[in-house]
Design a protein around this motif. Structure first.
Motif, PDB file in Angstrom:
ATOM      1  N   ALA A 296       5.721  -0.344   4.890  1.00 27.60           N
ATOM      2  CA  ALA A 296       4.902  -0.945   5.949  1.00 27.60           C
ATOM      3  C   ALA A 296       5.089  -0.218   7.279  1.00 27.60           C
ATOM      4  CB  ALA A 296       5.243  -2.424   6.097  1.00 27.60           C
ATOM      5  N   MET A 297       3.981  -0.125   8.018  1.00 23.04           N
ATOM      6  CA  MET A 297       4.000   0.466   9.363  1.00 23.04           C
ATOM      7  C   MET A 297       3.712  -0.632  10.377  1.00 23.04           C
ATOM      8  SD  MET A 297       1.847   3.925   8.486  1.00 23.04           S
ATOM      9  CE  MET A 297       0.592   3.079   7.534  1.00 23.04           C
ATOM     10  N   GLU A 298       3.841  -0.304  11.639  1.00 30.20           N
ATOM     11  CA  GLU A 298       3.633  -1.322  12.679  1.00 30.20           C
ATOM     12  C   GLU A 298       2.234  -1.918  12.614  1.00 30.20           C
ATOM     13  OE1 GLU A 298       4.095  -1.938  17.499  1.00 30.20           O
ATOM     14  OE2 GLU A 298       4.699  -0.049  16.588  1.00 30.20           O
ATOM     15  N   ILE A 299       1.232  -1.073  12.319  1.00 30.71           N
ATOM     16  CA  ILE A 299      -0.151  -1.557  12.269  1.00 30.71           C
ATOM     17  C   ILE A 299      -0.337  -2.629  11.180  1.00 30.71           C
ATOM     18  CG2 ILE A 299      -0.992   0.249  10.675  1.00 30.71           C
ATOM     19  CD1 ILE A 299      -3.608   0.215  12.399  1.00 30.71           C
ATOM     20  N   ASP A 300       0.497  -2.580  10.122  1.00 24.90           N
ATOM     21  CA  ASP A 300       0.405  -3.576   9.048  1.00 24.90           C
ATOM     22  C   ASP A 300       0.699  -4.987   9.558  1.00 24.90           C
ATOM     23  OD1 ASP A 300      -0.215  -2.215   6.492  1.00 24.90           O
ATOM     24  OD2 ASP A 300       1.573  -1.074   6.952  1.00 24.90           O
ATOM     25  N   THR A 301       1.497  -5.090  10.618  1.00 23.48           N
ATOM     26  CA  THR A 301       1.850  -6.407  11.165  1.00 23.48           C
ATOM     27  C   THR A 301       0.770  -6.938  12.103  1.00 23.48           C
ATOM     28  OG1 THR A 301       2.999  -5.542  13.115  1.00 23.48           O
ATOM     29  CG2 THR A 301       4.288  -5.737  11.095  1.00 23.48           C
ATOM     30  N   ILE A 302      -0.163  -6.058  12.502  1.00 19.63           N
ATOM     31  CA  ILE A 302      -1.151  -6.424  13.523  1.00 19.63           C
ATOM     32  C   ILE A 302      -2.547  -6.628  12.945  1.00 19.63           C
ATOM     33  CG2 ILE A 302      -2.276  -5.632  15.659  1.00 19.63           C
ATOM     34  CD1 ILE A 302       0.286  -3.817  16.019  1.00 19.63           C
ATOM     35  N   GLU A 303      -2.927  -5.748  12.024  1.00 21.09           N
ATOM     36  CA  GLU A 303      -4.324  -5.723  11.565  1.00 21.09           C
ATOM     37  C   GLU A 303      -4.393  -5.512  10.053  1.00 21.09           C
ATOM     38  OE1 GLU A 303      -8.397  -3.123  12.418  1.00 21.09           O
ATOM     39  OE2 GLU A 303      -6.661  -2.844  13.719  1.00 21.09           O
ATOM     40  N   ALA A 304      -5.218  -6.327   9.398  1.00 19.85           N
ATOM     41  CA  ALA A 304      -5.414  -6.161   7.948  1.00 19.85           C
ATOM     42  C   ALA A 304      -6.173  -4.863   7.697  1.00 19.85           C
ATOM     43  CB  ALA A 304      -6.183  -7.340   7.385  1.00 19.85           C
ATOM     44  N   PRO A 305      -5.739  -4.061   6.719  1.00 19.27           N
ATOM     45  CA  PRO A 305      -6.410  -2.775   6.479  1.00 19.27           C
ATOM     46  C   PRO A 305      -7.780  -2.969   5.829  1.00 19.27           C
ATOM     47  CG  PRO A 305      -4.709  -3.153   4.820  1.00 19.27           C
ATOM     48  CD  PRO A 305      -4.602  -4.279   5.803  1.00 19.27           C
ATOM     49  N   PRO A 306      -8.743  -2.096   6.166  1.00 19.92           N
ATOM     50  CA  PRO A 306     -10.021  -2.096   5.442  1.00 19.92           C
ATOM     51  C   PRO A 306      -9.832  -1.367   4.109  1.00 19.92           C
ATOM     52  CG  PRO A 306      -9.992  -0.305   7.017  1.00 19.92           C
ATOM     53  CD  PRO A 306      -8.673  -1.032   7.180  1.00 19.92           C
ATOM     54  N   PHE A 307     -10.888  -1.336   3.305  1.00 18.98           N
ATOM     55  CA  PHE A 307     -10.835  -0.549   2.072  1.00 18.98           C
ATOM     56  C   PHE A 307     -11.058   0.929   2.397  1.00 18.98           C
ATOM     57  CE2 PHE A 307     -11.468  -4.492  -0.318  1.00 18.98           C
ATOM     58  CZ  PHE A 307     -10.604  -4.271  -1.373  1.00 18.98           C
ATOM     59  N   PHE A 308     -10.191   1.761   1.842  1.00 19.77           N
ATOM     60  CA  PHE A 308     -10.367   3.213   1.942  1.00 19.77           C
ATOM     61  C   PHE A 308     -10.805   3.726   0.578  1.00 19.77           C
ATOM     62  CE2 PHE A 308      -7.418   2.207   5.348  1.00 19.77           C
ATOM     63  CZ  PHE A 308      -7.940   2.933   6.411  1.00 19.77           C
ATOM     64  N   LYS A 309     -11.737   4.683   0.610  1.00 21.27           N
ATOM     65  CA  LYS A 309     -12.303   5.220  -0.635  1.00 21.27           C
ATOM     66  C   LYS A 309     -11.401   6.314  -1.193  1.00 21.27           C
ATOM     67  CE  LYS A 309     -16.614   7.287  -2.336  1.00 21.27           C
ATOM     68  NZ  LYS A 309     -17.972   7.709  -1.952  1.00 21.27           N
ATOM     69  N   VAL A 310     -10.966   6.123  -2.438  1.00 22.13           N
ATOM     70  CA  VAL A 310     -10.151   7.125  -3.124  1.00 22.13           C
ATOM     71  C   VAL A 310     -11.054   7.994  -4.001  1.00 22.13           C
ATOM     72  CG1 VAL A 310      -8.165   7.497  -4.647  1.00 22.13           C
ATOM     73  CG2 VAL A 310      -8.222   5.487  -3.144  1.00 22.13           C
ATOM     74  N   SER A 311     -12.030   7.346  -4.654  1.00 20.13           N
ATOM     75  CA  SER A 311     -13.045   8.029  -5.465  1.00 20.13           C
ATOM     76  C   SER A 311     -14.287   7.132  -5.434  1.00 20.13           C
ATOM     77  CB  SER A 311     -12.548   8.218  -6.909  1.00 20.13           C
ATOM     78  OG  SER A 311     -12.727   7.013  -7.643  1.00 20.13           O
ATOM     79  N   PRO A 312     -15.404   7.562  -6.002  1.00 20.25           N
ATOM     80  CA  PRO A 312     -16.585   6.700  -5.985  1.00 20.25           C
ATOM     81  C   PRO A 312     -16.379   5.338  -6.653  1.00 20.25           C
ATOM     82  CG  PRO A 312     -17.205   8.948  -6.555  1.00 20.25           C
ATOM     83  CD  PRO A 312     -15.715   8.915  -6.538  1.00 20.25           C
ATOM     84  N   THR A 313     -15.356   5.236  -7.510  1.00 22.59           N
ATOM     85  CA  THR A 313     -15.107   3.968  -8.209  1.00 22.59           C
ATOM     86  C   THR A 313     -13.782   3.320  -7.803  1.00 22.59           C
ATOM     87  OG1 THR A 313     -14.167   5.257 -10.032  1.00 22.59           O
ATOM     88  CG2 THR A 313     -16.463   4.556 -10.267  1.00 22.59           C
ATOM     89  N   HIS A 314     -13.038   3.941  -6.897  1.00 20.25           N
ATOM     90  CA  HIS A 314     -11.663   3.513  -6.604  1.00 20.25           C
ATOM     91  C   HIS A 314     -11.493   3.293  -5.096  1.00 20.25           C
ATOM     92  CE1 HIS A 314      -7.069   4.514  -7.220  1.00 20.25           C
ATOM     93  NE2 HIS A 314      -7.284   3.260  -6.856  1.00 20.25           N
ATOM     94  N   TYR A 315     -11.098   2.066  -4.728  1.00 18.49           N
ATOM     95  CA  TYR A 315     -10.883   1.708  -3.326  1.00 18.49           C
ATOM     96  C   TYR A 315      -9.564   0.947  -3.202  1.00 18.49           C
ATOM     97  CZ  TYR A 315     -15.841   2.806  -2.698  1.00 18.49           C
ATOM     98  OH  TYR A 315     -17.050   3.456  -2.666  1.00 18.49           O
TER      99      TYR A 315
END
Length: 346
Positions: A296-315
């Motif tokens: 975990a990083m500091e931002i994890d305590t402040i803001e929920a992460p959005p989805f990041f695209k790993v592949s066209p089918t994987h987030y």
């Protein structure tokens, strides 16, 4: 695999009113189900898997409220349907296999009538025709001497046989979607494998789409086309079965896979994710997994992460995938899986 969407769940939010306050059980869940595919939803107890599946069937407890979202079945919003309209959909178009066959079957009704009941209600066929179809289904799910056992009662069958009967009841109308809520939990490993093979076989025969709810990742590998990982009332990672098993990106998925025994496991103790799931009476403002996440990083305590695209089918919803995030080395078990993935899919 067909890409036609048969079900779309959009920004689903569900709360439970309790004496202690409002429990935010489901918080912005999104996923699709395509025709003919199996989508597995996995996660620890309390992550929101079963609540999500019951919302699709509109079978939530009296103290539950859907506070936001849409559930589209073939383009029509199930949340706008009346209870009478839902009764005509349940069993016929969308059917559910519940976790415990002991409580799913009526002890006062023989098996033939129980399997035939839904067909008689939805398709308006004669009792004789319904019993003939019930016999076909009982043979299909592998009940020995099915013809002789139509008049038997639930207590006269083993646990594995009762679960097969529950599957027959769910399939009698050839539903377009089958929701299987932990269908193998109460069964021993050998029977589990048989039930999973049975579901895969039947799916091919009747072309139904399946949502498979489980906490057991070992089961998922053999049954799912795609996997959604849930934690704290949210989906944190979604991808094809190979992507989730061999190239997982979320630290929670890393923990789930690391705690799963394999044939190569030599250690006496299995890995366990430290800490406990979040209190959804007071959900964390940032990433719900951060108190248990050693990356975990500091931002994890402040803001929920959005989805990041790993592949066209994987987030995956983890700040570790954000541009400029520090590179971390996953647990050894995960590194091995990712190396295997590169070799297999390079």
């Amino acid at each position: 695999m067909a890409v036609d969407k048969i079900l779309e769940v959009k920004d689903l939010n569900i709360s439970f009113d309790t004496f202690a306050g409002e429990v935010h059980a489901i918080r912005g869940v999104n996923f699709d189900l395509h025709k003919g595919e199996t989508l597995a939803i996995v996660g620890e107890s309390g992550s929101g898997k079963s609540v999500t599946s019951r919302a699709i069937m509109r079978l939530l407890a009296n103290n539950a409220r859907i506070t936001n979202g849409d559930i589209l079945f073939k383009g029509k919003n199930l949340l706008n349907k009346s209870e009478k309209e839902m009764q005509s959909i349940r069993g016929k178009d969308i059917a559910m296999i519940f976790q415990d066959p002991m409580t799913s079957l009526d002890p006062t009704m023989n098996i033939g009538n129980q399997v035939a009941e839904s067909l008689r209600k939805h398709k308006k066929v004669s009792k004789t025709e319904a019993l003939e179809r019930a016999l076909d289904l009982l043979n299909l799910v592998g009940i020995p001497n099915a013809e002789k056992r139509l008049k038997n009662y639930p207590h006269q069958f083993s646990g594995g046989q009762r679960q097969r009967i529950v599957i027959a009841i769910a399939l009698i109308c050839y539903p377009e979607i089958l929701i299987a809520d932990e269908p193998t939990t109460a069964l021993d490993v050998t029977i589990q494998a048989q039930i999973i093979e049975l579901m895969k076989d039947i799916q091919q025969k009747i072309k139904t789409s399946i949502i498979f709810i489980t906490h057991d990742l070992g089961v998922v590998a053999n049954v799912a086309d795609r996997v959604a990982v849930m934690y704290g009332g949210r989906i944190v990672e979604i991808g094809t079965s190979d992507e989730i098993f061999y190239n997982p990106q979320h630290p929670y998925t890393w923990g789930l896979l690391s705690s799963m025994p394999t044939l190569e496991t030599k250690e006496e103790k299995l890995y366990a994710i430290p800490g406990s799931p979040p209190d959804l009476l007071d959900p964390p403002t940032g990433d719900a997994f951060y108190p248990r996440n050693r990356y975990a990083m500091e931002i994890d305590t402040i803001e929920a992460p959005p989805f990041f695209k790993v592949s066209p089918t994987h987030y995956a919803a983890t700040w570790l995938l954000a541009p400029g995030a520090p590179k971390v080395t996953p647990p050894l078990e995960i590194v091995k899986r990712q190396e295997e993935y590169k070799k297999k899919f390079a």
